[in-house]
Write an enzyme that holds these catalytic residues in place. Structure first.
Site, short mmCIF file in Angstrom:
data_model
loop_
_atom_site.label_atom_id
_atom_site.label_comp_id
_atom_site.label_asym_id
_atom_site.label_seq_id
_atom_site.Cartn_x
_atom_site.Cartn_y
_atom_site.Cartn_z
N GLU A 133 -9.87 -10.66 -7.73
CA GLU A 133 -8.92 -9.54 -7.58
C GLU A 133 -7.77 -9.66 -8.58
O GLU A 133 -7.31 -8.65 -9.12
CB GLU A 133 -8.41 -9.49 -6.13
CG GLU A 133 -9.50 -9.06 -5.15
CD GLU A 133 -9.10 -9.19 -3.68
OE1 GLU A 133 -9.96 -8.96 -2.82
OE2 GLU A 133 -7.93 -9.54 -3.38
N TYR A 160 -12.81 -1.85 -3.76
CA TYR A 160 -13.29 -1.88 -2.37
C TYR A 160 -14.81 -1.79 -2.26
O TYR A 160 -15.33 -1.46 -1.19
CB TYR A 160 -12.61 -0.77 -1.56
CG TYR A 160 -11.19 -1.10 -1.16
CD1 TYR A 160 -10.90 -2.17 -0.31
CD2 TYR A 160 -10.11 -0.37 -1.65
CE1 TYR A 160 -9.60 -2.50 0.04
CE2 TYR A 160 -8.80 -0.68 -1.29
CZ TYR A 160 -8.56 -1.75 -0.44
OH TYR A 160 -7.28 -2.08 -0.08
N ASN A 202 -1.98 0.34 6.70
CA ASN A 202 -1.46 -0.91 7.25
C ASN A 202 -0.61 -1.72 6.26
O ASN A 202 -0.48 -2.94 6.39
CB ASN A 202 -2.59 -1.75 7.86
CG ASN A 202 -3.64 -2.14 6.84
OD1 ASN A 202 -3.52 -1.81 5.67
ND2 ASN A 202 -4.66 -2.85 7.28
N HIS A 205 -2.12 -5.68 1.65
CA HIS A 205 -3.42 -6.31 1.43
C HIS A 205 -3.19 -7.74 0.99
O HIS A 205 -2.27 -8.02 0.22
CB HIS A 205 -4.21 -5.59 0.33
CG HIS A 205 -5.34 -6.42 -0.24
ND1 HIS A 205 -6.58 -6.50 0.35
CD2 HIS A 205 -5.39 -7.27 -1.31
CE1 HIS A 205 -7.35 -7.33 -0.35
NE2 HIS A 205 -6.64 -7.81 -1.35
N LYS A 225 0.82 -1.22 0.00
CA LYS A 225 0.00 0.00 0.00
C LYS A 225 0.86 1.28 0.00
O LYS A 225 2.07 1.22 0.26
CB LYS A 225 -0.95 -0.05 1.21
CG LYS A 225 -1.97 -1.19 1.12
CD LYS A 225 -2.96 -1.16 2.29
CE LYS A 225 -3.99 -2.27 2.17
NZ LYS A 225 -4.97 -2.24 3.28
P1 ATP Z 1 -7.06 -6.07 3.37
O1 ATP Z 1 -8.43 -6.29 2.71
O2 ATP Z 1 -6.43 -4.72 3.01
O3 ATP Z 1 -6.14 -7.22 3.19
P2 ATP Z 1 -8.20 -6.84 5.87
O4 ATP Z 1 -8.88 -7.93 5.10
O5 ATP Z 1 -7.35 -7.22 7.04
O6 ATP Z 1 -7.29 -5.95 4.93
P3 ATP Z 1 -10.68 -5.35 5.70
O7 ATP Z 1 -11.71 -5.45 6.76
O8 ATP Z 1 -10.89 -6.07 4.40
O9 ATP Z 1 -9.28 -5.76 6.36
O10 ATP Z 1 -10.45 -3.81 5.41
C1 ATP Z 1 -9.84 -3.37 4.21
C2 ATP Z 1 -8.90 -2.23 4.54
O11 ATP Z 1 -9.66 -1.11 5.00
C3 ATP Z 1 -7.92 -2.49 5.69
O12 ATP Z 1 -6.77 -3.19 5.30
C4 ATP Z 1 -7.57 -1.08 6.13
O13 ATP Z 1 -6.65 -0.44 5.22
C5 ATP Z 1 -8.95 -0.40 5.99
N1 ATP Z 1 -9.69 -0.47 7.27
C6 ATP Z 1 -10.28 -1.57 7.81
N2 ATP Z 1 -10.88 -1.29 8.97
C7 ATP Z 1 -10.68 0.04 9.19
C8 ATP Z 1 -11.05 0.96 10.22
N3 ATP Z 1 -11.75 0.55 11.27
N4 ATP Z 1 -10.65 2.25 10.09
C9 ATP Z 1 -9.94 2.67 9.01
N5 ATP Z 1 -9.57 1.86 8.01
C10 ATP Z 1 -9.92 0.56 8.09
MG MG Z 2 -9.99 -7.55 3.29
#
Ligand code: ATP
Ligand code: MG
Length: 140
Positions: free
Chosen positions: A128, A51, A114, A117, A11
């Site tokens: 994806e 997303y 973070n 992904h 990211k």
């Molecule tokens: P990713 O899909 O990026 O691998 P993930 O599956 O662990 O991460 P998801 O719940 O799919 O988490 O959320 C997608 C992304 O949205 C997260 O990686 C983070 O960048 C962002 N995100 C998730 N939860 C929050 C939150 N509570 N506040 C802000 N950003 C968030």
């Molecule tokens: Mg995710």
């Protein structure tokens, strides 16, 4: 267990700090192979589409802004149980909850910024990869 492919992204918070190599080193140390990789800058429309599942979540607009704020590295990873394995290598979404040694524990700035992904299911991985590597034959 089976040989799987998963979709991975490095990211903008991580590319901004020159962490592509450090993250790739963790991927390769886990045994996963990086079988496709390209650095791009997403359009707002592409980020919104990627997303879409999170559209109703309060963080959706900020997430789209963040993911279009700088270059990202798109990858396909291959290996035994690759989808779950890469989720383990990344660690929990919130770096404060991630285990020691994971990408997010070591590199993530916060729950949004973070660093990485990884797909969360076989179906999403295929979708994806198709969305982001359309027109490329990935040979592994
Ligand atoms: P990713 O899909 O990026 O691998 P993930 O599956 O662990 O991460 P998801 O719940 O799919 O988490 O959320 C997608 C992304 O949205 C997260 O990686 C983070 O960048 C962002 N995100 C998730 N939860 C929050 C939150 N509570 N506040 C802000 N950003 C968030
Ligand atoms: Mg995710």
């Amino acid at each position: 267990m089976a040989i799987e492919r998963t979709f991975s992204m490095i990211k903008p918070d991580a590319t901004a700090r020159n962490l592509t190599g450090a993250i790739n080193a963790k991927i390769e140390a886990s045994g996963l192979k990086i079988i496709a990789q390209k650095r791009v800058h997403w359009s707002t429309g592409h980020a919104q589409k990627f997303y879409e599942v999170h559209k109703a979540r309060p963080f959706y607009n900020d997430l789209v802004k963040f993911m279009t704020s700088g270059p990202i590295v798109l990858q396909v990873l291959e290996g035994e149980n690759a989808i779950k394995k890469y989720r383990d290598v990344m660690g929990a979404t919130d770096p404060a909850k991630a285990e020691a040694g994971t990408i997010r524990k070591e590199f993530a700035e916060n729950i949004e910024r973070n660093s990485a992904h990884g797909s969360d299911s076989v179906e999403n991985a295929a979708a994806e990869i198709a969305l982001n590597f359309a027109g490329f034959e990935i040979v592994g």
